[in-house]
Design a protein around this motif. Structure first.
Motif, PDB file in Angstrom:
ATOM      1  N   UNK A  41     -33.888   7.044  30.712  1.00  0.00           N
ATOM      2  CA  UNK A  41     -33.090   8.531  30.501  1.00  0.00           C
ATOM      3  C   UNK A  41     -32.192   8.260  29.600  1.00  0.00           C
ATOM      4  N   UNK A  42     -31.345   7.009  29.379  1.00  0.00           N
ATOM      5  CA  UNK A  42     -30.476   6.625  28.492  1.00  0.00           C
ATOM      6  C   UNK A  42     -31.203   6.456  27.100  1.00  0.00           C
ATOM      7  N   UNK A  43     -32.298   5.955  27.133  1.00  0.00           N
ATOM      8  CA  UNK A  43     -33.038   5.754  25.753  1.00  0.00           C
ATOM      9  C   UNK A  43     -33.730   7.069  25.225  1.00  0.00           C
ATOM     10  N   UNK A  44     -33.804   7.994  26.093  1.00  0.00           N
ATOM     11  CA  UNK A  44     -34.501   9.333  25.534  1.00  0.00           C
ATOM     12  C   UNK A  44     -33.260  10.341  24.842  1.00  0.00           C
ATOM     13  N   UNK A  45     -32.168   9.808  24.757  1.00  0.00           N
ATOM     14  CA  UNK A  45     -31.199  10.826  23.950  1.00  0.00           C
ATOM     15  C   UNK A  45     -31.918  11.156  22.812  1.00  0.00           C
ATOM     16  N   UNK A  46     -31.751  12.483  22.355  1.00  0.00           N
ATOM     17  CA  UNK A  46     -32.281  13.144  21.436  1.00  0.00           C
ATOM     18  C   UNK A  46     -31.679  12.484  20.020  1.00  0.00           C
ATOM     19  N   UNK A  47     -32.538  12.389  19.193  1.00  0.00           N
ATOM     20  CA  UNK A  47     -32.000  12.168  17.737  1.00  0.00           C
ATOM     21  C   UNK A  47     -31.549  13.431  16.828  1.00  0.00           C
ATOM     22  N   UNK A  48     -31.130  13.380  15.642  1.00  0.00           N
ATOM     23  CA  UNK A  48     -30.725  14.567  14.921  1.00  0.00           C
ATOM     24  C   UNK A  48     -31.655  14.608  13.557  1.00  0.00           C
ATOM     25  N   UNK A  49     -33.045  13.759  13.603  1.00  0.00           N
ATOM     26  CA  UNK A  49     -33.671  13.860  12.401  1.00  0.00           C
ATOM     27  C   UNK A  49     -35.046  13.317  12.556  1.00  0.00           C
ATOM     28  N   UNK A  50     -35.929  13.619  11.692  1.00  0.00           N
ATOM     29  CA  UNK A  50     -37.261  12.972  11.989  1.00  0.00           C
ATOM     30  C   UNK A  50     -37.795  12.512  10.499  1.00  0.00           C
ATOM     31  N   UNK A  51     -38.657  11.631  10.415  1.00  0.00           N
ATOM     32  CA  UNK A  51     -39.199  11.201   9.195  1.00  0.00           C
ATOM     33  C   UNK A  51     -40.710  11.971   9.155  1.00  0.00           C
ATOM     34  N   UNK A  52     -40.877  12.397   7.790  1.00  0.00           N
ATOM     35  CA  UNK A  52     -42.031  13.144   7.640  1.00  0.00           C
ATOM     36  C   UNK A  52     -42.798  12.322   6.246  1.00  0.00           C
ATOM     37  N   UNK A  53     -43.952  12.090   6.441  1.00  0.00           N
ATOM     38  CA  UNK A  53     -44.797  11.536   5.143  1.00  0.00           C
ATOM     39  C   UNK A  53     -45.163  12.926   4.109  1.00  0.00           C
ATOM     40  N   UNK A  54     -44.395  12.487   2.795  1.00  0.00           N
ATOM     41  CA  UNK A  54     -44.627  13.368   1.783  1.00  0.00           C
ATOM     42  C   UNK A  54     -44.665  12.653   0.478  1.00  0.00           C
ATOM     43  N   UNK A  55     -45.623  13.066  -0.380  1.00  0.00           N
ATOM     44  CA  UNK A  55     -45.700  12.236  -1.501  1.00  0.00           C
ATOM     45  C   UNK A  55     -45.871  10.909  -1.535  1.00  0.00           C
ATOM     46  N   UNK A  56     -46.749  10.438  -0.541  1.00  0.00           N
ATOM     47  CA  UNK A  56     -46.818   8.860  -0.376  1.00  0.00           C
ATOM     48  C   UNK A  56     -45.456   8.237   0.230  1.00  0.00           C
ATOM     49  N   UNK A  57     -44.525   8.819   0.683  1.00  0.00           N
ATOM     50  CA  UNK A  57     -43.391   8.058   1.157  1.00  0.00           C
ATOM     51  C   UNK A  57     -42.873   9.045   2.456  1.00  0.00           C
ATOM     52  N   UNK A  58     -41.984   8.023   3.175  1.00  0.00           N
ATOM     53  CA  UNK A  58     -41.587   8.635   4.499  1.00  0.00           C
ATOM     54  C   UNK A  58     -40.034   9.055   4.191  1.00  0.00           C
ATOM     55  N   UNK A  59     -40.027  10.474   4.298  1.00  0.00           N
ATOM     56  CA  UNK A  59     -38.776  11.330   4.018  1.00  0.00           C
ATOM     57  C   UNK A  59     -37.905  11.741   5.181  1.00  0.00           C
ATOM     58  N   UNK A  60     -36.749  11.257   5.325  1.00  0.00           N
ATOM     59  CA  UNK A  60     -35.702  11.665   6.298  1.00  0.00           C
ATOM     60  C   UNK A  60     -35.217  13.059   6.281  1.00  0.00           C
ATOM     61  N   UNK A  61     -35.467  13.909   7.303  1.00  0.00           N
ATOM     62  CA  UNK A  61     -35.064  15.295   7.359  1.00  0.00           C
ATOM     63  C   UNK A  61     -34.405  15.466   8.548  1.00  0.00           C
ATOM     64  N   UNK A  73     -35.877  23.951   3.646  1.00  0.00           N
ATOM     65  CA  UNK A  73     -34.520  23.507   3.825  1.00  0.00           C
ATOM     66  C   UNK A  73     -33.423  24.248   3.184  1.00  0.00           C
ATOM     67  N   UNK A  74     -32.537  23.931   3.974  1.00  0.00           N
ATOM     68  CA  UNK A  74     -31.060  24.895   3.325  1.00  0.00           C
ATOM     69  C   UNK A  74     -30.637  23.956   2.170  1.00  0.00           C
ATOM     70  N   UNK A  75     -30.658  24.624   1.228  1.00  0.00           N
ATOM     71  CA  UNK A  75     -29.965  23.902   0.127  1.00  0.00           C
ATOM     72  C   UNK A  75     -30.717  22.748  -0.478  1.00  0.00           C
ATOM     73  N   UNK A  76     -32.029  22.754  -0.295  1.00  0.00           N
ATOM     74  CA  UNK A  76     -32.846  21.773  -0.881  1.00  0.00           C
ATOM     75  C   UNK A  76     -34.313  22.389  -0.863  1.00  0.00           C
ATOM     76  N   UNK A  77     -35.024  21.659  -1.998  1.00  0.00           N
ATOM     77  CA  UNK A  77     -36.120  21.999  -2.146  1.00  0.00           C
ATOM     78  C   UNK A  77     -37.169  21.866  -1.063  1.00  0.00           C
ATOM     79  N   UNK A  78     -38.128  22.739  -0.802  1.00  0.00           N
ATOM     80  CA  UNK A  78     -39.126  22.519   0.243  1.00  0.00           C
ATOM     81  C   UNK A  78     -39.793  21.346   0.211  1.00  0.00           C
ATOM     82  N   UNK A  79     -40.206  20.868   1.253  1.00  0.00           N
ATOM     83  CA  UNK A  79     -41.024  19.487   1.384  1.00  0.00           C
ATOM     84  C   UNK A  79     -42.522  19.506   2.000  1.00  0.00           C
ATOM     85  N   UNK A  80     -43.511  19.321   1.489  1.00  0.00           N
ATOM     86  CA  UNK A  80     -44.710  19.466   1.956  1.00  0.00           C
ATOM     87  C   UNK A  80     -45.256  18.322   2.638  1.00  0.00           C
TER      88      UNK A  80
END
Length: 230
Positions: free
Chosen positions: A126-146, A165-172
């Motif tokens: 249960x300790x290890x399952x603490x929520x993170x505040x971001x994820x990585x998504x694959x976009x334009x052949x690279x992993x992008x942190x959001x 995204x707020x104050x940023x260009x959309x990511x596909x």
């Protein structure tokens, strides 16, 4: 306490770094080595005992499935890949799990639970399952942190998702809405339509039929009204 000795192989540096980060956050995993190809991994296994392999499938020179079929003794394997097409072959080599990129930490833990030593106590899990505040998504052949807090809403367009995204260009990113729902926390995000997931913290106004997120009004489908209202 027993630990699981693991080795990682992925030819994408950012994807490799992400999995290393996941492994280092889990106390019962012991990261022994990382490689960007199956050839170097094979040399390592000739002289070292390993309990778990965390493998990308398509790597230069030799793919992971062909590599595993060449081994006399195969450790437990979890595949982490951007491709669905190898799933059947992966389970033919007795893979423990088959994770599609981008992978969340929670999904990674679910795969590990199939291996976890019995003497590791439940409250550690249960300790290890603490929520993170971001994820990585694959976009334009690279992993992008959001960061979750930066996402206004997510729109499905065919086989792709568009992250607004707020104050940023959309990511596909090439991903299904169903898969995306497993990556974002349900405490923050709700599906309101077959094409939309919204960040409830970013909703400015709503009616029975639509919600305003940023400057955009998005339709609420009848079947998803309870998701938003709850």
């Amino acid at each position: 306490m027993n630990s699981i000795r693991c080795v990682i192989a992925d030819d994408e540096p950012l994807a490799l770094e992400l999995v290393e980060n996941f492994v280092d956050r889990v106390p019962y995993l012991s990261r022994k080595a990382s490689f960007n190809n199956a050839w170097d991994l094979g040399e390592y296994l000739e002289d070292n005992k390993v309990d778990l392999l965390l493998l990308d499938i398509e790597m230069p020179g030799l793919d992971s499935i062909t590599f595993l079929k060449s081994l006399k003794e195969v450790p437990s394997v979890i595949f982490i890949t951007a491709h669905r097409k190898f799933a059947v072959e992966a389970f033919e080599v007795n893979a423990v799990d088959y994770l599609l990129k981008p992978v969340s930490f929670d999904r990674f833990l679910k795969a590990l639970n199939k291996l976890k030593p019995q003497n590791i106590i439940d409250n550690e899990e249960s300790h290890n399952k603490a929520e993170t505040d971001n994820l990585f998504i694959l976009s334009d052949r690279k992993m992008v942190r959001v960061n979750f807090n930066d996402i206004l809403y997510i729109e499905a367009k065919g086989d792709y998702l568009k992250f607004f995204l707020e104050n940023e260009k959309p990511i596909i990113s090439k991903m299904t809405l169903k898969n995306c729902l497993t990556l974002v926390p349900s405490s923050i995000f709700s599906q309101i339509h077959r094409s939309f997931i919204v960040n409830r913290n970013k909703v400015n106004a709503y009616t029975n039929e639509k919600v305003q997120v940023g400057k955009d009004w998005l339709k609420i489908s009848r079947g998803y009204k309870n998701n938003f209202n709850n």
